[in-house]
Each structure stands twice: as C-alpha cells, then as structure tokens.
Motif scaffolding. Structure first.
Motif, mmCIF file in Angstrom:
data_model
loop_
_atom_site.group_PDB
_atom_site.id
_atom_site.type_symbol
_atom_site.label_atom_id
_atom_site.label_comp_id
_atom_site.label_asym_id
_atom_site.label_seq_id
_atom_site.Cartn_x
_atom_site.Cartn_y
_atom_site.Cartn_z
ATOM 1 N N VAL A 34 44.170 35.770 61.239
ATOM 2 C CA VAL A 34 43.661 34.423 61.007
ATOM 3 C C VAL A 34 44.814 33.517 60.569
ATOM 4 N N CYS A 35 44.710 32.244 60.890
ATOM 5 C CA CYS A 35 45.752 31.284 60.528
ATOM 6 C C CYS A 35 45.581 30.862 59.068
ATOM 7 N N ASP A 36 46.548 30.129 58.557
ATOM 8 C CA ASP A 36 46.531 29.722 57.155
ATOM 9 C C ASP A 36 45.365 28.779 56.844
ATOM 10 N N ILE A 37 44.974 27.940 57.783
ATOM 11 C CA ILE A 37 43.857 27.018 57.564
ATOM 12 C C ILE A 37 42.550 27.793 57.439
ATOM 13 N N CYS A 38 42.328 28.746 58.341
ATOM 14 C CA CYS A 38 41.101 29.557 58.281
ATOM 15 C C CYS A 38 41.094 30.439 57.037
ATOM 16 N N LEU A 39 42.272 30.931 56.635
ATOM 17 C CA LEU A 39 42.352 31.759 55.436
ATOM 18 C C LEU A 39 41.940 30.965 54.205
ATOM 19 N N GLU A 40 42.350 29.708 54.108
ATOM 20 C CA GLU A 40 41.935 28.851 52.988
ATOM 21 C C GLU A 40 40.432 28.626 52.997
ATOM 22 N N HIS A 41 39.852 28.413 54.178
ATOM 23 C CA HIS A 41 38.409 28.209 54.275
ATOM 24 C C HIS A 41 37.636 29.485 53.934
ATOM 25 N N LEU A 42 38.153 30.635 54.340
ATOM 26 C CA LEU A 42 37.516 31.907 53.991
ATOM 27 C C LEU A 42 37.539 32.135 52.484
ATOM 28 N N GLU A 43 38.673 31.832 51.837
ATOM 29 C CA GLU A 43 38.789 32.001 50.392
ATOM 30 C C GLU A 43 37.849 31.046 49.658
ATOM 31 N N LYS A 44 37.753 29.817 50.127
ATOM 32 C CA LYS A 44 36.862 28.834 49.501
ATOM 33 C C LYS A 44 35.399 29.283 49.625
ATOM 34 N N GLY A 45 35.029 29.775 50.801
ATOM 35 C CA GLY A 45 33.668 30.275 50.998
ATOM 36 C C GLY A 45 33.373 31.489 50.124
ATOM 37 N N TRP A 46 34.363 32.386 49.981
ATOM 38 C CA TRP A 46 34.197 33.559 49.126
ATOM 39 C C TRP A 46 33.965 33.142 47.679
ATOM 40 N N GLN A 47 34.750 32.171 47.193
ATOM 41 C CA GLN A 47 34.616 31.715 45.817
ATOM 42 C C GLN A 47 33.286 31.006 45.582
ATOM 43 N N GLU A 48 32.794 30.254 46.562
ATOM 44 C CA GLU A 48 31.497 29.605 46.430
ATOM 45 C C GLU A 48 30.375 30.623 46.393
ATOM 46 N N ARG A 49 30.510 31.691 47.153
ATOM 47 C CA ARG A 49 29.439 32.698 47.245
ATOM 48 C C ARG A 49 29.477 33.694 46.090
ATOM 49 N N PHE A 50 30.669 34.203 45.753
ATOM 50 C CA PHE A 50 30.776 35.287 44.784
ATOM 51 C C PHE A 50 31.486 34.900 43.502
ATOM 52 N N GLY A 51 32.052 33.712 43.414
ATOM 53 C CA GLY A 51 32.791 33.311 42.228
ATOM 54 C C GLY A 51 34.252 33.736 42.318
ATOM 55 N N THR A 52 35.034 33.298 41.355
ATOM 56 C CA THR A 52 36.453 33.619 41.372
ATOM 57 C C THR A 52 36.673 35.075 40.968
ATOM 58 N N LYS A 53 37.724 35.653 41.521
ATOM 59 C CA LYS A 53 38.063 37.028 41.185
ATOM 60 C C LYS A 53 38.864 37.046 39.898
ATOM 61 N N PRO A 54 38.544 37.924 38.956
ATOM 62 C CA PRO A 54 39.361 37.998 37.730
ATOM 63 C C PRO A 54 40.723 38.603 38.041
ATOM 64 N N GLU A 55 41.753 38.069 37.399
ATOM 65 C CA GLU A 55 43.114 38.560 37.610
ATOM 66 C C GLU A 55 43.301 39.870 36.874
ATOM 67 N N ASN A 56 43.972 40.825 37.501
ATOM 68 C CA ASN A 56 44.275 42.103 36.861
ATOM 69 C C ASN A 56 45.469 41.923 35.947
#
Length: 58
Positions: A34-56
C-alpha cells in the motif's frame, strides 16, 4: 514504480502490510503493498474503530 493494492495509484514506494486472505494458497495471510496515503487512511480508520495503541515501554 509499483501499483498500490488499494487505490491502484502508481507510487515509487509501497509499504507491505499483512492482510487476511482466505484461500488455500496463503492460509496465514498475504502481504499487500500500500502507498503512504492509503497507509495513513488505514491507520486513521484503525484508531477510530479500536482506539490508539498503547506504546510499549522498554
């Protein structure tokens, strides 16, 4: 240059992501580019659906 698997845009750099594929050839999933634009959209959708991932913490 390669084509993004989501938007079919020709981009010089693609990022491999593991996608669930349901067939006998790839039982554990396959990597899609996937390109960088689609990767940003996938990450945004993931955060809207599941919330932010906690940092290790290391």
């Amino acid at each position: 240059m390669a084509d993004c698997d989501l938007c079919t845009r020709a981009r010089p750099t693609l990022y491999p992501i593991k996608a669930p594929v349901h067939n006998l050839t790839y039982p554990e999933g396959a990597y899609k580019g996937v390109c960088d634009i689609c990767l940003e959209h996938l990450e945004k959708g993931w955060q809207e659906r599941f919330g932010t991932k906690p940092e290790n913490k290391k």
